[in-house]
Design a protein around this motif. Structure first.
Motif, PDB file in Angstrom:
ATOM      1  N   ARG A   1       0.833  -1.209   0.000  1.00  0.00           N
ATOM      2  CA  ARG A   1       0.000   0.000   0.000  1.00  0.00           C
ATOM      3  C   ARG A   1       0.867   1.257   0.000  1.00  0.00           C
ATOM      4  N   GLU A   2       1.994   1.205   0.686  1.00  0.00           N
ATOM      5  CA  GLU A   2       2.852   2.391   0.825  1.00  0.00           C
ATOM      6  C   GLU A   2       3.416   2.846  -0.528  1.00  0.00           C
ATOM      7  N   ALA A   3       3.403   1.949  -1.512  1.00  0.00           N
ATOM      8  CA  ALA A   3       3.954   2.292  -2.824  1.00  0.00           C
ATOM      9  C   ALA A   3       2.979   3.115  -3.673  1.00  0.00           C
ATOM     10  N   VAL A   4       1.729   3.221  -3.218  1.00  0.00           N
ATOM     11  CA  VAL A   4       0.700   3.884  -4.037  1.00  0.00           C
ATOM     12  C   VAL A   4       0.583   5.366  -3.689  1.00  0.00           C
ATOM     13  N   THR A   5       0.737   6.211  -4.706  1.00  0.00           N
ATOM     14  CA  THR A   5       0.582   7.665  -4.559  1.00  0.00           C
ATOM     15  C   THR A   5      -0.678   8.099  -5.301  1.00  0.00           C
ATOM     16  N   ILE A   6      -1.490   8.935  -4.688  1.00  0.00           N
ATOM     17  CA  ILE A   6      -2.705   9.420  -5.362  1.00  0.00           C
ATOM     18  C   ILE A   6      -2.741  10.948  -5.343  1.00  0.00           C
ATOM     19  N   ILE A   7      -3.013  11.504  -6.502  1.00  0.00           N
ATOM     20  CA  ILE A   7      -3.224  12.946  -6.649  1.00  0.00           C
ATOM     21  C   ILE A   7      -4.674  13.162  -7.068  1.00  0.00           C
ATOM     22  N   ILE A   8      -5.397  13.976  -6.312  1.00  0.00           N
ATOM     23  CA  ILE A   8      -6.792  14.297  -6.661  1.00  0.00           C
ATOM     24  C   ILE A   8      -6.825  15.691  -7.278  1.00  0.00           C
ATOM     25  N   ARG A   9      -7.569  15.835  -8.357  1.00  0.00           N
ATOM     26  CA  ARG A   9      -7.774  17.183  -8.923  1.00  0.00           C
ATOM     27  C   ARG A   9      -9.268  17.418  -9.084  1.00  0.00           C
ATOM     28  N   GLU A  10      -9.754  18.514  -8.526  1.00  0.00           N
ATOM     29  CA  GLU A  10     -11.170  18.844  -8.644  1.00  0.00           C
ATOM     30  C   GLU A  10     -11.410  19.775  -9.827  1.00  0.00           C
ATOM     31  N   MET A  11     -12.543  19.539 -10.497  1.00  0.00           N
ATOM     32  CA  MET A  11     -12.901  20.402 -11.635  1.00  0.00           C
ATOM     33  C   MET A  11     -14.186  21.169 -11.312  1.00  0.00           C
ATOM     34  N   ALA A  12     -14.235  22.431 -11.716  1.00  0.00           N
ATOM     35  CA  ALA A  12     -15.496  23.164 -11.732  1.00  0.00           C
ATOM     36  C   ALA A  12     -16.341  22.590 -12.870  1.00  0.00           C
ATOM     37  N   PRO A  13     -17.666  22.656 -12.764  1.00  0.00           N
ATOM     38  CA  PRO A  13     -18.522  22.086 -13.821  1.00  0.00           C
ATOM     39  C   PRO A  13     -18.352  22.795 -15.179  1.00  0.00           C
ATOM     40  N   GLU A  14     -17.717  23.933 -15.191  1.00  0.00           N
ATOM     41  CA  GLU A  14     -17.451  24.596 -16.468  1.00  0.00           C
ATOM     42  C   GLU A  14     -16.117  24.121 -17.061  1.00  0.00           C
ATOM     43  N   HIS A  15     -15.493  23.146 -16.418  1.00  0.00           N
ATOM     44  CA  HIS A  15     -14.196  22.656 -16.907  1.00  0.00           C
ATOM     45  C   HIS A  15     -14.226  21.196 -17.322  1.00  0.00           C
ATOM     46  N   PHE A  16     -15.413  20.676 -17.500  1.00  0.00           N
ATOM     47  CA  PHE A  16     -15.536  19.292 -17.958  1.00  0.00           C
ATOM     48  C   PHE A  16     -16.568  19.253 -19.069  1.00  0.00           C
ATOM     49  N   ALA A  17     -16.235  18.561 -20.156  1.00  0.00           N
ATOM     50  CA  ALA A  17     -17.185  18.464 -21.263  1.00  0.00           C
ATOM     51  C   ALA A  17     -17.237  17.047 -21.807  1.00  0.00           C
ATOM     52  N   LYS A  18     -18.394  16.671 -22.237  1.00  0.00           N
ATOM     53  CA  LYS A  18     -18.636  15.362 -22.861  1.00  0.00           C
ATOM     54  C   LYS A  18     -19.443  15.645 -24.130  1.00  0.00           C
TER      55      LYS A  18
END
Lengths: 62, 62, 62, 62, 62, 62
Positions: free
Chosen positions: B36-53
């Protein structure tokens, strides 16, 4: 399926972002012959102190 | 060694993020047989105006 | 909507990758209360000469 | 041409970022024998609740 | 904690990559006053047909 | 300044990639009113065993 990450300086309006994702999606779907619905775009805005070219922060680039 | 970047819409609580990194780390360590110690996680939050589908901003997606 | 990028050393089997995406998707959907279908995962494999910790390439790390 | 993304905890001063991009650009240009002007750097700051190691958020890591 | 992603054209030797991660780690640790061991670097190589500037693929850029 | 990363399944021809970067650059320059020369694009290709949606690898998605 194409997943796009766009990094740009902060300060654009929602209208510009709206146009950006519409046009980029169109460009990708047209070039790769995939449905528009398959294209995902993530926009990330940068402060001018978070972008550098040639070792100089954008904020220092007069 | 696995390095994970998670992009998600803003608005989650710290409690949800706490559970997120715990569970994702567990899932990776279990699947790849690494500590488990080998796992690094970076979270990035997006505003709803910064995601498109499909060329449509999340903010416009009613 | 969560979009996940996982960077890991090359050499895992398809079976491990299959389990990885299944378990990570489950972990995310469970923690963030979103449908599994909303989770996208991109895996990127690295050669051991393309990862460094503390200034030392993995390939040199005996 | 080298494009660099640096993810780091928030809280550094502009002076530190200025030094960071100058030194990293120098290190890359020197190692790869390319002009400094070819190096682009993007900095992304993380809140301590957005970084985890071993399944534990930085914010919980006393 | 700083996590660095370096995207560069393929074709560098292991010796250049070794020097690259050593020098970049040193530059980051020195600028941000953090231990060298805290710095993680991921290198990604690009084929010349996978990099474009001004709408022109590197492969077409004579 | 906009820096774009495009992740897509492998198998496209050089001609498609040429058109892709031309059209995407045009779309960005037009939407954000910036010169074409300011747009950088990085393409990354994925094997079908490196992309998953809803916890299922693309390779298993019949």
């Amino acid at each position: 399926m194409p997943t796009v990450q766009i990094e740009m300086l902060q300060g654009r309006t929602i209208e510009q972002k709206r146009k950006l994702v519409e046009k980029v999606t169109e460009a990708i779907a047209g070039s790769l012959t995939c449905p528009r619905e398959a294209v995902t775009i993530i926009i990330r805005e940068m402060a001018p102190e978070h972008f550098a070219k040639g070792g100089i922060l954008r904020i220092d680039n007069k």
